[in-house]
Design a protein around this motif. Structure first.
Motif, PDB file in Angstrom:
ATOM      1  N   ASP A   1       0.842  -1.191   0.000  1.00 32.24           N
ATOM      2  CA  ASP A   1       0.000   0.000   0.000  1.00 32.24           C
ATOM      3  C   ASP A   1       0.882   1.248   0.000  1.00 32.24           C
ATOM      4  O   ASP A   1       2.102   1.160  -0.139  1.00 32.24           O
ATOM      5  CB  ASP A   1      -0.957   0.005   1.189  1.00 32.24           C
ATOM      6  N   LYS A   2       0.252   2.394   0.156  1.00 29.82           N
ATOM      7  CA  LYS A   2       0.989   3.655   0.058  1.00 29.82           C
ATOM      8  C   LYS A   2       2.056   3.754   1.144  1.00 29.82           C
ATOM      9  O   LYS A   2       3.180   4.186   0.891  1.00 29.82           O
ATOM     10  CB  LYS A   2       0.003   4.826   0.159  1.00 29.82           C
ATOM     11  N   LYS A   3       1.698   3.364   2.350  1.00 28.95           N
ATOM     12  CA  LYS A   3       2.662   3.409   3.446  1.00 28.95           C
ATOM     13  C   LYS A   3       3.842   2.471   3.183  1.00 28.95           C
ATOM     14  O   LYS A   3       4.965   2.742   3.604  1.00 28.95           O
ATOM     15  CB  LYS A   3       1.989   3.011   4.762  1.00 28.95           C
ATOM     16  N   GLY A   4       3.579   1.351   2.516  1.00 26.95           N
ATOM     17  CA  GLY A   4       4.660   0.431   2.200  1.00 26.95           C
ATOM     18  C   GLY A   4       5.699   1.080   1.309  1.00 26.95           C
ATOM     19  O   GLY A   4       6.912   0.891   1.502  1.00 26.95           O
ATOM     20  N   LEU A   5       5.236   1.866   0.356  1.00 21.92           N
ATOM     21  CA  LEU A   5       6.184   2.582  -0.496  1.00 21.92           C
ATOM     22  C   LEU A   5       6.948   3.612   0.318  1.00 21.92           C
ATOM     23  O   LEU A   5       8.175   3.752   0.174  1.00 21.92           O
ATOM     24  CB  LEU A   5       5.443   3.270  -1.652  1.00 21.92           C
ATOM     25  N   LEU A   6       6.245   4.320   1.195  1.00 17.85           N
ATOM     26  CA  LEU A   6       6.930   5.303   2.038  1.00 17.85           C
ATOM     27  C   LEU A   6       8.005   4.627   2.878  1.00 17.85           C
ATOM     28  O   LEU A   6       9.125   5.129   2.986  1.00 17.85           O
ATOM     29  CB  LEU A   6       5.921   6.015   2.956  1.00 17.85           C
TER      30      LEU A   6
ATOM     31  N   ASP B   1       7.539  13.394   7.484  1.00 19.27           N
ATOM     32  CA  ASP B   1       6.516  12.406   7.137  1.00 19.27           C
ATOM     33  C   ASP B   1       6.796  11.034   7.718  1.00 19.27           C
ATOM     34  O   ASP B   1       5.866  10.307   8.084  1.00 19.27           O
ATOM     35  CB  ASP B   1       6.373  12.322   5.615  1.00 19.27           C
ATOM     36  N   GLY B   2       8.056  10.658   7.791  1.00 20.93           N
ATOM     37  CA  GLY B   2       8.404   9.346   8.347  1.00 20.93           C
ATOM     38  C   GLY B   2       7.820   9.132   9.734  1.00 20.93           C
ATOM     39  O   GLY B   2       7.003   8.239   9.932  1.00 20.93           O
ATOM     40  N   PRO B   3       8.230   9.938  10.699  1.00 29.32           N
ATOM     41  CA  PRO B   3       7.664   9.752  12.037  1.00 29.32           C
ATOM     42  C   PRO B   3       6.145   9.937  12.084  1.00 29.32           C
ATOM     43  O   PRO B   3       5.459   9.240  12.815  1.00 29.32           O
ATOM     44  CB  PRO B   3       8.361  10.839  12.863  1.00 29.32           C
ATOM     45  N   ALA B   4       5.625  10.854  11.281  1.00 27.96           N
ATOM     46  CA  ALA B   4       4.186  11.137  11.353  1.00 27.96           C
ATOM     47  C   ALA B   4       3.355   9.968  10.835  1.00 27.96           C
ATOM     48  O   ALA B   4       2.295   9.662  11.368  1.00 27.96           O
ATOM     49  CB  ALA B   4       3.856  12.414  10.573  1.00 27.96           C
ATOM     50  N   PHE B   5       3.830   9.290   9.793  1.00 30.06           N
ATOM     51  CA  PHE B   5       2.996   8.258   9.171  1.00 30.06           C
ATOM     52  C   PHE B   5       3.474   6.836   9.456  1.00 30.06           C
ATOM     53  O   PHE B   5       2.705   5.891   9.302  1.00 30.06           O
ATOM     54  CB  PHE B   5       2.921   8.481   7.658  1.00 30.06           C
ATOM     55  N   LEU B   6       4.723   6.695   9.857  1.00 34.27           N
ATOM     56  CA  LEU B   6       5.232   5.346  10.145  1.00 34.27           C
ATOM     57  C   LEU B   6       5.477   5.124  11.627  1.00 34.27           C
ATOM     58  O   LEU B   6       5.802   4.016  12.046  1.00 34.27           O
ATOM     59  CB  LEU B   6       6.542   5.101   9.381  1.00 34.27           C
ATOM     60  N   GLY B   7       5.341   6.157  12.440  1.00 34.22           N
ATOM     61  CA  GLY B   7       5.609   6.025  13.862  1.00 34.22           C
ATOM     62  C   GLY B   7       7.058   6.335  14.181  1.00 34.22           C
ATOM     63  O   GLY B   7       7.820   6.772  13.307  1.00 34.22           O
ATOM     64  N   ASP B   8       7.422   6.125  15.428  1.00 39.90           N
ATOM     65  CA  ASP B   8       8.756   6.499  15.886  1.00 39.90           C
ATOM     66  C   ASP B   8       9.842   5.736  15.127  1.00 39.90           C
ATOM     67  O   ASP B   8       9.721   4.534  14.887  1.00 39.90           O
ATOM     68  CB  ASP B   8       8.882   6.219  17.375  1.00 39.90           C
TER      69      ASP B   8
END
Lengths: 189, 189
Positions: free
Chosen positions: B46-51, B103-110
């Motif tokens: 999904d989109k997060k996987g690409l991020l 964006d990393g911390p905001a959407f993937l967590g710490d």
DNA sequence: CCTACTCACATACGCTTCGTATGCAAACTT
DNA sequence: AAGTTTGCATACGAAGCGTATGTGAGTAGG
């Protein structure tokens, strides 16, 4: 109207804290406030406008709590350390983490340029300025030092919060923070 | 297939850096790679996987640059300072700021819980561990110190980047960072 | 050599969401 | 009392995401 504005603020704060800014639905959060998106767009302009208002509110509360923590210290230097420790503890609050530390910078840009002027940062800056003035701290760029201290505190708190046992990790973070801050001290005891 | 994966990675990196994760359109970025969303979902879930994949890539590059900066120092302690300075300079890169720091911390967590294991943090941690072991640094929780140092560096860099004159602000940030880091030193020169 | 299956993607669909445009009642103005 | 502004609700159009489905190429097996 003022009451509706506050209801939207409270509802937005809840939704942003629970779901994050990106995933929070304006339809849902306005409905929870007993209103529609029409009211939100009329009062706050757009979704980011509501976020900015919520951030300003929470940020103000944080600065007040930090000030209170610093007021109980015996020396200005210890007050600065106490404020730092207070930042670390506050960032354990999921609401503060998500809204002010994660979504705020991501969607509103750097805190130093927030319309609300980031009360937390201003508080630290004035404390640092006094300490440099009085010679307790070595001569250093005030903004840089304030930014480093608050950045270290908040980032440490993100780590503490993500750790499996936050309660046990927190003291380590505070101890290390206060040790590191001594680098700014003119004469280390 | 491996080629298509890399094209999606490059295109995603571009789009996320330019528009931010939330605003980047999967239709657009896949089309820019000469593919469709079908390929993205097949390859990254999904989109997060690409991020996550993009973050891992950029983070790895950052760690390599930091390591290189540290390798040129004469002592392990100066290497740690050099790595910190390198972090500050790197965060001036808009791509790194937006993708890894915001964006990393905001959407993937710490970052400490990223699948990619945050190479930057690991690098700092091992440097700190060695310095504590050898007595150059005072006894301190290694993870806490590493988190404080990298957090301070990155947060300072966000401030530098947002300042009207980053080039003039950068030296102040680095100087203040190295001063603060001395708090960890067993004996300050 | 032909069939069956899998892989790597494209296409199609429904749902949600956002922003704006429009409607409308109440309050205020003159 | 008529007109205007305020404060919201409703209606509409345009994306965007995720999933379900289709499809052609390659591969395996007999």
């Amino acid at each position: 109207m003022e009451e509706n504005r506050e209801r939207l603020l409270r509802s937005g704060r809840l939704a942003f804290a629970r779901d994050g800014f990106a995933a929070a639905s304006m339809d849902d959060l306005t409905a929870a406030a007993g209103l529609t998106r029409g009211a939100l767009y009329h009062t706050f302009g757009d979704k980011k406008g509501l976020l900015a208002a919520v951030v300003a509110m929470v940020d103000g509360e944080m600065a007040a709590r930090a000030k209170q923590a610093g007021a109980q210290a015996e020396t200005p230097w210890e007050a600065l350390l106490a404020e730092g420790a207070a930042y670390i503890e506050m960032a354990l609050d999921p609401e503060i983490r998500r809204i002010v530390l994660l979504d705020g910078p991501a969607f509103l840009g750097d805190p130093s340029q927030w319309p609300s002027q980031n009360a937390c940062l201003e508080l630290t800056k004035s404390a640092v300025a006094d300490l440099v003035e009085s010679g307790v701290m070595r001569p250093v760029d005030v903004e840089a030092a304030a930014r480093l201290l608050s950045g270290a505190a908040f980032n440490a708190a993100l780590w503490v919060a993500a750790s499996p046992t936050p309660d046990e990790t927190l003291p380590n973070a505070i101890t290390a923070f206060q040790m590191m801050a001594q680098g700014f001290l003119a004469s280390r005891s």
